[in-house]
Scaffold this motif. Structure first.
Motif, mmCIF file in Angstrom:
data_model
loop_
_atom_site.group_PDB
_atom_site.id
_atom_site.type_symbol
_atom_site.label_atom_id
_atom_site.label_comp_id
_atom_site.label_asym_id
_atom_site.label_seq_id
_atom_site.Cartn_x
_atom_site.Cartn_y
_atom_site.Cartn_z
ATOM 1 N N UNK A 187 1.070 -1.222 0.579
ATOM 2 C CA UNK A 187 -0.252 -0.271 0.263
ATOM 3 C C UNK A 187 1.116 1.215 -0.177
ATOM 4 N N UNK A 188 1.914 1.203 0.847
ATOM 5 C CA UNK A 188 3.082 2.079 0.693
ATOM 6 C C UNK A 188 3.378 2.692 -0.162
ATOM 7 N N UNK A 189 3.266 1.335 -1.604
ATOM 8 C CA UNK A 189 4.667 1.942 -2.359
ATOM 9 C C UNK A 189 3.444 2.211 -3.222
ATOM 10 N N UNK A 190 2.167 1.606 -3.451
ATOM 11 C CA UNK A 190 1.023 1.504 -4.436
ATOM 12 C C UNK A 190 0.847 3.788 -4.058
ATOM 13 N N UNK A 191 0.510 3.756 -3.171
ATOM 14 C CA UNK A 191 0.029 5.179 -2.435
ATOM 15 C C UNK A 191 1.079 6.862 -2.938
ATOM 16 N N UNK A 192 2.210 6.422 -2.421
ATOM 17 C CA UNK A 192 3.513 7.087 -2.666
ATOM 18 C C UNK A 192 3.846 7.151 -4.066
ATOM 19 N N UNK A 193 3.204 6.455 -5.482
ATOM 20 C CA UNK A 193 3.622 6.195 -6.290
ATOM 21 C C UNK A 193 2.790 7.163 -7.420
ATOM 22 N N UNK A 194 1.607 7.321 -6.934
ATOM 23 C CA UNK A 194 0.108 8.119 -7.215
ATOM 24 C C UNK A 194 0.303 9.756 -6.106
ATOM 25 N N UNK A 195 1.230 10.028 -5.395
ATOM 26 C CA UNK A 195 1.186 11.031 -5.045
ATOM 27 C C UNK A 195 2.618 12.275 -5.048
ATOM 28 N N UNK A 196 2.264 12.959 -4.104
ATOM 29 C CA UNK A 196 2.836 14.202 -4.247
ATOM 30 C C UNK A 196 4.538 13.099 -3.876
ATOM 31 N N UNK A 197 5.741 13.610 -4.928
ATOM 32 C CA UNK A 197 7.167 13.437 -4.573
ATOM 33 C C UNK A 197 7.105 13.952 -2.982
ATOM 34 N N UNK A 198 8.123 12.845 -2.638
ATOM 35 C CA UNK A 198 9.218 13.009 -1.310
ATOM 36 C C UNK A 198 9.752 14.027 -0.801
ATOM 37 N N UNK A 199 9.895 15.646 -0.591
ATOM 38 C CA UNK A 199 10.385 16.995 -0.735
ATOM 39 C C UNK A 199 12.198 16.877 -0.683
ATOM 40 N N UNK A 200 12.757 17.722 -1.946
ATOM 41 C CA UNK A 200 14.240 17.025 -2.110
ATOM 42 C C UNK A 200 15.287 16.795 -0.616
ATOM 43 N N UNK A 201 14.763 18.195 0.004
ATOM 44 C CA UNK A 201 16.047 17.712 1.488
ATOM 45 C C UNK A 201 15.678 16.340 1.938
ATOM 46 N N UNK A 202 14.610 15.590 2.075
ATOM 47 C CA UNK A 202 14.356 14.667 2.760
ATOM 48 C C UNK A 202 15.213 13.096 1.591
ATOM 49 N N UNK A 203 15.367 13.344 0.378
ATOM 50 C CA UNK A 203 16.312 13.036 -0.933
ATOM 51 C C UNK A 203 17.255 12.505 -0.175
ATOM 52 N N UNK A 204 17.748 13.965 -0.405
ATOM 53 C CA UNK A 204 18.816 14.850 0.099
ATOM 54 C C UNK A 204 19.518 14.241 1.271
ATOM 55 N N UNK A 205 19.238 14.542 2.163
ATOM 56 C CA UNK A 205 19.394 13.833 2.891
ATOM 57 C C UNK A 205 19.880 12.579 3.167
ATOM 58 N N UNK A 206 18.899 11.853 3.275
ATOM 59 C CA UNK A 206 19.305 10.096 3.024
ATOM 60 C C UNK A 206 20.381 9.456 2.024
ATOM 61 N N UNK A 207 20.271 10.687 1.017
ATOM 62 C CA UNK A 207 21.820 10.189 -0.070
ATOM 63 C C UNK A 207 22.623 11.221 0.786
ATOM 64 N N UNK A 208 23.095 11.538 1.484
ATOM 65 C CA UNK A 208 24.153 12.106 1.644
ATOM 66 C C UNK A 208 24.740 12.178 3.369
ATOM 67 N N UNK A 209 23.780 11.684 3.888
ATOM 68 C CA UNK A 209 23.614 11.172 5.413
ATOM 69 C C UNK A 209 23.386 9.721 5.530
ATOM 70 N N UNK A 210 23.601 9.155 5.244
ATOM 71 C CA UNK A 210 22.854 7.429 4.937
ATOM 72 C C UNK A 210 23.112 6.739 3.856
ATOM 73 N N UNK A 211 23.179 7.449 2.772
ATOM 74 C CA UNK A 211 23.557 5.852 1.964
ATOM 75 C C UNK A 211 24.730 6.454 1.301
#
Lengths: 554, 246
Positions: free
Chosen positions: A529-553
């Motif tokens: 459900x999380x995947x399907x709903x995420x696919x069809x709704x507004x994208x994750x904010x760029x700052x969260x994505x940036x944090x994940x890439x730079x700080x976690x991965x």
């Protein structure tokens, strides 16, 4: 001199072990009570010496714990009444099917390490709700996460309080209800005094006490009944085969239990054969329990929270390896109690035993020195205490940190925050005591409810939150709704059955969505459900994505 | 400008299956390998165990099946009755036997043992049962009366004195409260407790264990620790290779 005689008389095994050898319950037992008091006093003393001084100490032990120390704390935190008492009880009652709990509660650590441990530490938050609120940029999800964490802690604690009640009942010779109240009060006092820094130090001591008290009787029992005693965790293989083939009559004199019954049993392959019809458990249930416990392990807030207390990311990973190894020492040992207990209680004269106390009963039936049986019981109390204190801290953290400070009163002083944490601890202990008095199921099964709940709610959020930046707020909300609804249905049907209230499709729901394994479907559906709903709704904010890439991965 | 922003935004996308950083990619490859081992070793093994299993009766069940029809028809010979009692006792000696099933079986044992007792010894045998029934475990003469009753019953049911059956039967005779036999339920209980899912994986022993039991209770836990250990070493090597400071 007279005083010395009185002291010696009081310390004599007969007096210390007030119950007659053929009475498994009996009255007040002085020896075990003294051992228990000494151990508890030691815990309180350590709690005082390492008392929490501020919120950083209370929640995350000042991030000063080493990887081996943290591994011991993970093991001690994990080795609850469910591991100490419940696992042997499940194998005693359902044979091979009980092993689903053994592999479920250990295999989950592989998932936790490979998919989460290092990344969670890198994310650098205090609590599970902190992570959920931040990663999914939602205050309401933070609140929901905190509430779910509190519910999981409560569900987990109910089984522990049941175990504490059972052992206090055995030691003090008082009714179960009173023993839950007394045991609950002691563990609450201890948690309030020490906080997590004290708890973490204590957990290391508790681990040593738990494992020593658990293993010593095994050496004695396997030696006494002529099995390979140097390594009982392997030596009991012959016990299992003997149960399967039957032991017609003892070949060595003196091989009797405390009732004077021979060390003998009719052939009982149902003990070892998979999903045996006599166990009332099916192949599906075996697989569903193992899977649910595994995903639940990787989603338990109080386990995840332990990764915040290590200084380095690599320490978070190594603490899992150490933790799992320390846990396995107990998990390799628990089936020995169940196997020996099966033979020692084979005579109908022993009567139907309370499965949850089979570890203690096995030592008693094997005529082990009463003081060692007392140490074993005290070890069981320690196991429950170490877990309960960790759970109460996790629940209190969720309330004071995630709900009170972040939502209700952001300007409150650290002193007030600590006070709220302590108030939440008291409230949770009261609720848990009341639920434990209902005796809804076996300890292991009650604890498994908390695992399924965590597997349906927290696990999907952490898994997708860490590994897929596309998972957004709406996806998390809908995933949580689906996982939460399945949990609600399963728990409602379970409680209805226990209180004798009939609901439609009762048999169907209780089988396919059993209270201890509903995550087999709940977790995958919540992720989907999380995947399907995420696919069809507004994208994750760029700052969260940036944090994940730079700080976690990275 | 807008295109540039979209490109930047895409470069921050992270997914387990489409990793965008070197660390995430290496981690993914390592994780997939280890998770496959993990899944196959747990679920693969148990699926295999399920596929190859066959319902296998215990010896007691095979013997029970041979005499059951005659027992039901009331045409059983003495030796057939003795075989039935021994089969029933092998179920009554099981720890997991539930209370209701116990009643079905001990009632039948009570009735058939009674049939095996010669007429002139019946009254004496009943007296022994009655005397033992009055005693509780731990009381004076309990063990003597139990032994006496067991010895007498052993003679009738064709087992050796001091055997496990001879020690079990007195307890079942005093526990039985009637002579009524519920044939349908007895058949269900016998099948439930005497037929097991077995295969070469369960019959082969390793270090004294039935192999499947050793695999699940001992080996899988060793494997889990091993997988975790391997992951920690491997990921640290990857981190060092990439020059990442955590």
């Amino acid at each position: 001199m007279k005083k010395l005689y009185i002291l010696l008389a009081l310390l004599s095994p007969t007096y210390l072990f007030a119950a007659a050898s053929n009475e498994l319950e009996g009255d007040f037992k002085l020896g075990p009570a003294i051992i228990l008091i000494v151990i508890l006093a030691l815990f309180i003393l350590v709690g005082f010496l390492f008392q929490a001084k501020d919120t950083n100490d209370f929640f995350a032990a000042g991030r000063k714990i080493s990887k081996v120390g943290s591994g011991m704390a993970i093991a001690s935190n994990w080795m609850s009444a469910a591991s100490f008492l419940g696992m042997a009880a499940l194998m005693y009652g359902t044979g091979y099917n009980g092993l689903a709990y053994v592999i479920g509660w250990t295999g989950g650590y592989v998932l936790l390490l490979i998919l989460m441990a290092g990344q969670i530490r890198k994310y650098g938050k205090y609590t599970a709700a902190d992570f959920i609120g931040d990663r999914f940029y939602s205050k309401s999800l933070r609140i929901t996460g905190a509430i779910v964490a509190i519910l999981i802690s409560i569900a987990y604690c109910v089984g522990q309080f049941g175990g504490i009640g059972l052992l206090f009942q055995w030691i003090l010779g008082i009714p179960y209800g009173w023993s839950v109240v007394i045991g609950g009060s002691v563990v609450l006092t201890y948690t309030l005094i020490s906080g997590m820094l004290g708890v973490t130090k204590n957990m290391q001591i508790q681990y040593v006490i738990i494992i020593i008290s658990f293993i010593i009787p095994l050496f004695l029992l396997t030696y006494k009944f002529d099995y390979f005693w140097l390594l009982p965790q392997i030596g009991y293989g012959s016990v299992v085969t003997d149960i399967v083939n039957g032991i017609p009559a003892p070949e060595i004199a003196g091989m009797v239990n405390s009732f004077g019954n021979d060390f003998a049993i009719t052939p009982s392959p149902e003990y070892a054969m998979p999903w045996d019809p006599s166990s009332g458990q099916s192949y599906f249930q075996f697989m569903a329990i193992a899977f649910s416990l595994m995903v639940g392990t990787a989603g338990l807030p109080h386990v995840i929270q332990r990764f915040y207390v290590v200084p380095k990311v690599s320490d978070a990973r190594w603490s899992v390896v150490w933790g799992l190894f320390f846990i396995c020492i107990l998990y390799w040992s628990a089936p020995v109690y169940s196997a020996l207990g099966t033979i020692l209680s084979a005579s109908p004269e022993v009567g139907k035993l309370s499965k949850d106390a089979i570890v203690v009963y096995t030592a008693q039936l094997g005529n082990i020195n009463p003081l060692i049986v007392g140490l074993l019981a005290a070890g069981g109390v320690s196991a429950a205490f170490s877990t309960v204190s960790g759970l109460l801290v996790a629940g209190a953290s969720a309330f004071s940190h995630d709900l009170y400070v972040k939502v209700i009163n952001p300007d409150c002083s650290p002193k007030k925050q600590l006070m709220m944490a302590r108030l939440a601890t008291i409230l949770m202990a009261i609720i848990v005591s009341l639920l434990a008095l209902l005796k809804l199921a076996l300890i292991g099964q009650l604890v498994a409810v908390a695992f399924s709940l965590a597997g349906c709610t927290i696990f999907p959020l952490f898994l997708l939150g860490i590994w897929w930046s596309g998972s957004n707020k709406q996806g998390a909300i809908w995933g949580l709704i689906v996982g939460g609804s399945i949990s609600l249905i399963a728990i409602t049907y379970f409680v209805s059955l226990k209180i004798g209230f009939s609901l439609p499709y009762e048999e169907f729901v209780n089988y396919w969505l059993g209270a201890w394994y509903f995550a087999w479907i709940g977790a995958p559906l919540a992720i989907f459900t999380n995947i399907i709903v995420s696919k069809f709704t507004e994208e994750t904010p760029i700052e969260i994505k940036k944090f994940l890439v730079e700080n976690v991965h990275s | 400008m807008e295109n540039q922003e979209t490109v930047n935004e895409k470069s921050y996308d992270i997914s387990f299956f489409k990793p965008t950083t070197e660390l995430a990619r290496s981690n993914r490859n390592l994780a997939i390998g280890l998770l496959l081992v993990w899944m196959i070793s747990i679920f693969g093994f148990h699926i295999w165990l399920r596929i190859i299993e066959t319902p296998t009766p215990e010896k007691a069940y095979t013997q029970y099946e041979m005499v059951w029809d005659n027992i039901k028809l009331g045409q059983a010979t003495v030796s057939e009755k003795q075989i039935y009692i021994k089969s029933a006792l092998s179920v009554l000696g099981k720890v997991t036997l539930d209370k209701e099933s116990r009643i079905f079986l001990n009632t039948s044992v009570n009735k058939i043992t009674e049939e095996l007792v010669p007429e002139n010894e019946k009254s004496d045998f009943k007296n022994k049962i009655a005397a033992f029934k009055l005693k509780k475990f731990g009381e004076d003469q309990y063990q003597e009366l139990k032994k006496d009753l067991g010895s007498s019953a052993a003679k009738y049911i064709g087992v050796e004195d001091y055997s496990l059956e001879a020690k079990l039967i007195p307890l079942e005779l005093v526990a039985a409260e009637s002579y009524n036999m519920d044939y349908d339920n007895i058949a269900l209980v016998m099948a439930k407790y005497l037929i097991h899912n077995q295969s070469y994986l369960t019959d082969f022993t390793f270090l004294g264990f039935p192999f499947h039991y050793f695999y699940t209770a001992v080996f899988l836990l060793v494997l889990f620790v091993g997988l975790c250990l391997y992951y920690c070493i491997a990921i640290q090597k990857i981190i060092n290779r990439l020059g990442i400071e955590e």
